[in-house]
Scaffold this active site. Sequence first.
Site, PDB file in Angstrom:
ATOM      1  N   PRO A   1       0.848  -1.198   0.000  1.00 47.86           N
ATOM      2  CA  PRO A   1       0.000   0.000   0.000  1.00 47.86           C
ATOM      3  C   PRO A   1       0.879   1.242   0.000  1.00 47.86           C
ATOM      4  O   PRO A   1       1.798   1.349   0.808  1.00 47.86           O
ATOM      5  CB  PRO A   1      -0.787  -0.130   1.313  1.00 47.86           C
ATOM      6  CG  PRO A   1       0.037  -1.023   2.183  1.00 47.86           C
ATOM      7  CD  PRO A   1       0.789  -1.935   1.267  1.00 47.86           C
ATOM      8  N   MET A   2       0.607   2.173  -0.916  1.00 46.18           N
ATOM      9  CA  MET A   2       1.413   3.393  -1.025  1.00 46.18           C
ATOM     10  C   MET A   2       0.491   4.586  -1.241  1.00 46.18           C
ATOM     11  O   MET A   2      -0.251   4.632  -2.226  1.00 46.18           O
ATOM     12  CB  MET A   2       2.424   3.268  -2.174  1.00 46.18           C
ATOM     13  CG  MET A   2       3.510   2.248  -1.911  1.00 46.18           C
ATOM     14  SD  MET A   2       4.615   1.982  -3.331  1.00 46.18           S
ATOM     15  CE  MET A   2       3.610   0.850  -4.320  1.00 46.18           C
TER      16      MET A   2
ATOM     17  N   GLN B   1      -6.100  -1.366   3.150  1.00 46.87           N
ATOM     18  CA  GLN B   1      -5.358  -0.973   4.339  1.00 46.87           C
ATOM     19  C   GLN B   1      -6.093   0.131   5.082  1.00 46.87           C
ATOM     20  O   GLN B   1      -6.437   1.163   4.506  1.00 46.87           O
ATOM     21  CB  GLN B   1      -3.941  -0.499   4.013  1.00 46.87           C
ATOM     22  CG  GLN B   1      -3.137  -0.288   5.305  1.00 46.87           C
ATOM     23  CD  GLN B   1      -1.741   0.220   5.089  1.00 46.87           C
ATOM     24  OE1 GLN B   1      -1.551   1.307   4.543  1.00 46.87           O
ATOM     25  NE2 GLN B   1      -0.742  -0.541   5.537  1.00 46.87           N
TER      26      GLN B   1
ATOM     27  N   CYS C   1       3.341   3.450   9.200  1.00 51.07           N
ATOM     28  CA  CYS C   1       3.576   4.777   8.627  1.00 51.07           C
ATOM     29  C   CYS C   1       3.995   5.758   9.720  1.00 51.07           C
ATOM     30  O   CYS C   1       3.296   5.898  10.727  1.00 51.07           O
ATOM     31  CB  CYS C   1       2.324   5.282   7.919  1.00 51.07           C
ATOM     32  SG  CYS C   1       2.551   6.907   7.157  1.00 51.07           S
TER      33      CYS C   1
ATOM     34  N   ASN D   1       9.216  -6.774   3.954  1.00 51.13           N
ATOM     35  CA  ASN D   1       9.060  -5.591   3.112  1.00 51.13           C
ATOM     36  C   ASN D   1      10.240  -4.663   3.361  1.00 51.13           C
ATOM     37  O   ASN D   1      10.760  -4.597   4.458  1.00 51.13           O
ATOM     38  CB  ASN D   1       7.725  -4.907   3.459  1.00 51.13           C
ATOM     39  CG  ASN D   1       7.566  -3.528   2.853  1.00 51.13           C
ATOM     40  OD1 ASN D   1       7.345  -2.540   3.551  1.00 51.13           O
ATOM     41  ND2 ASN D   1       7.664  -3.433   1.545  1.00 51.13           N
TER      42      ASN D   1
ATOM     43  N   GLY E   1      13.037  -2.276   0.547  1.00 49.97           N
ATOM     44  CA  GLY E   1      14.243  -2.267  -0.270  1.00 49.97           C
ATOM     45  C   GLY E   1      14.417  -3.430  -1.226  1.00 49.97           C
ATOM     46  O   GLY E   1      15.516  -3.640  -1.744  1.00 49.97           O
TER      47      GLY E   1
ATOM     48  N   ARG F   1       8.065   0.528  -3.748  1.00 49.36           N
ATOM     49  CA  ARG F   1       8.504   1.505  -4.745  1.00 49.36           C
ATOM     50  C   ARG F   1       8.975   0.872  -6.049  1.00 49.36           C
ATOM     51  O   ARG F   1       8.698   1.390  -7.130  1.00 49.36           O
ATOM     52  CB  ARG F   1       9.614   2.379  -4.158  1.00 49.36           C
ATOM     53  CG  ARG F   1       9.102   3.437  -3.196  1.00 49.36           C
ATOM     54  CD  ARG F   1      10.236   4.083  -2.438  1.00 49.36           C
ATOM     55  NE  ARG F   1      10.849   3.145  -1.497  1.00 49.36           N
ATOM     56  CZ  ARG F   1      12.019   3.341  -0.902  1.00 49.36           C
ATOM     57  NH1 ARG F   1      12.712   4.435  -1.182  1.00 49.36           N
ATOM     58  NH2 ARG F   1      12.504   2.465  -0.039  1.00 49.36           N
TER      59      ARG F   1
END
Length: 323
Positions: free
Chosen positions: A14-15, A66, A96, A206, A208, A229
């Site tokens: 989720p972003m 989310q 977050c 999660n 990198g 990303r």
Amino acid sequence: MHNKFYRGRFAVAPMLDWTTRHCRYFHRQFSQQALLYTEMITAPAILHAKYDLLEYDPAEQPVALQLGGSDPTQLANCAKLVQARGYTEINLNVGCPSDRVQNGMFGACLMANADLVADCIKAMQDVVDIPVTIKHRIGIDTLDSYAFLCDFIDKIQPYSQDFIVHARKAWLSGLSPKENREIPPLDYERVYQLKRDFPQLNISINGGIKTIDEIKQHLTKVDGVMVGREAYQNPALLGEIDQQLFDQNQPLITARIAVENMLPYIEQQLSKGVYLNHIVRHMLGAFQNCKGARQWRRHLSENACKQGAGIEVVEQALRFVTE
């Protein structure tokens, strides 16, 4: 076909501002197996919104929502709405670190209050049948020992079996959300140790992760991998997922195939009054490292925002690209 793999074996994170419904529809063109997540939506927003925040296209499935919040009653009410809309999973954001999120008493700051997080998870799981999962960091501020992390997991595990662990700690002040995704060092081994110490839980990692080979390596140590990303900025990565991670006997889905498969959806959305730029902004990275990628990005960026921009903008941009 029965899926023999854990449902969260591979997921796109989720972003905020990125994993919109249009983005998810695009990502689904590359992979039928990846679990996709919405942006974080706060519980009060869902309960009091004047428009439908839960809208999605059935073709996005499997898709998880989310939630952000810390009021067990509010979250339970949201959970019932989310399940009724057909989502695959509900995920609580405990990762977050932004100031705005902390002021709303949700996100990474909740790691300091595992009892409240447990109450929130229990309240939701008591009223729905779909899984309620949690996404969190390996620690916050000076609360970053392995013992602290284990205690956090231990208090929540009676109510959820699924933990998505961002393998960095979070600093709740002094770093921006972007810096919190980059500056605190990654500690994959700590997440692996969680799986060894809590073998009965589904542990996903999660942070990198950028390549199929890295994903495969992590999957020898944990149950699932979540990529953020890199999946957004280089979505062609997703075209290998079903074949490489789920033993699906199908050809590689190239970026060109995915973009061409998007065209009917784009036309449909334009007919509903959606602006072209709201869709294609999520497609700019489709041809990363391909000849013509820069012209693709430039043509979309300069033309998709123009009044009356239509499907021809995407078709013209495709002519610049050679895969």
